[in-house]
Design an enzyme around this catalytic site. Structure first.
Site: not given
Length: 189
Positions: A42-44
């Protein structure tokens, strides 16, 4: 403690990208490896060189000040970033009494905003809510459930975990914010 359904009371082994680093952080901080992987996705999108417009860096998108507090010297170093981000989510899980969704709200929007997010209507804080729901869905899809330490002598089973599912009564596809446990009448939990 967040654990996988595959091993009672322990964390499942993750076999995807950055498996060595993720499994090490999982073992060190007691957070399921599949939850760590879902956060990284989700983040990167597993890009160790990712940098947000707000300045968050690396796989788990740590802000420089947070990274420093967590002992991360190089946020673009996969092992340091994953270890720091996992330490941070473990702290948030503990802070919010094991409530993974609240811990994810804190990871995304800051611990000081969690009450605002929880108490807000559906039209507010959509980004943080969608973020947490997406991670919980990915985590459940990988076999993860939220569980405590095994209870000696209890023979019940977890019948569902967090994440999107078809509601057993309404038949509608909804977000499930708890776990269902099946046991015998009189069993202690």
């Amino acid at each position: 403690v967040v654990t996988s359904s595959s091993t009672a009371g322990g964390s499942s082994a993750y076999t995807g990208k950055y498996a060595k680093e993720i499994n090490k952080a999982s073992s060190t901080h007691g957070v399921d490896a599949n939850l760590i992987a879902a956060i990284i996705k989700a983040e990167s999108s597993f890009n160790k060189n990712a940098k947000s417009s707000a300045g968050a860096q690396g796989l788990m998108q740590l802000m420089p000040s947070t990274a420093k507090e967590l002992g991360v010297k190089d946020a673009f170093n996969a092992e340091q970033n994953i270890m720091g981000g996992t330490k941070y989510i473990a702290q948030q899980i503990a802070k919010f009494g094991g409530d993974i969704k609240k811990a994810l709200y804190a990871y995304n929007a800051g611990a000081g905003n969690v009450t605002k997010i929880v108490e807000s209507s559906a039209n507010y804080w959509k980004g943080a809510k969608n973020y947490a729901n997406k991670i919980m869905s990915d985590f459940e899809a990988s076999g993860g459930v939220v569980a405590g330490k095994p209870i000696s002598g209890w023979g019940g089973t977890v019948t569902s975990g967090f994440g999107n599912r078809v509601h057993p009564i309404t038949g509608k596809y909804t977000m499930h914010d708890g776990i269902d446990i099946k046991g015998n009448k009189g069993d202690r939990l």
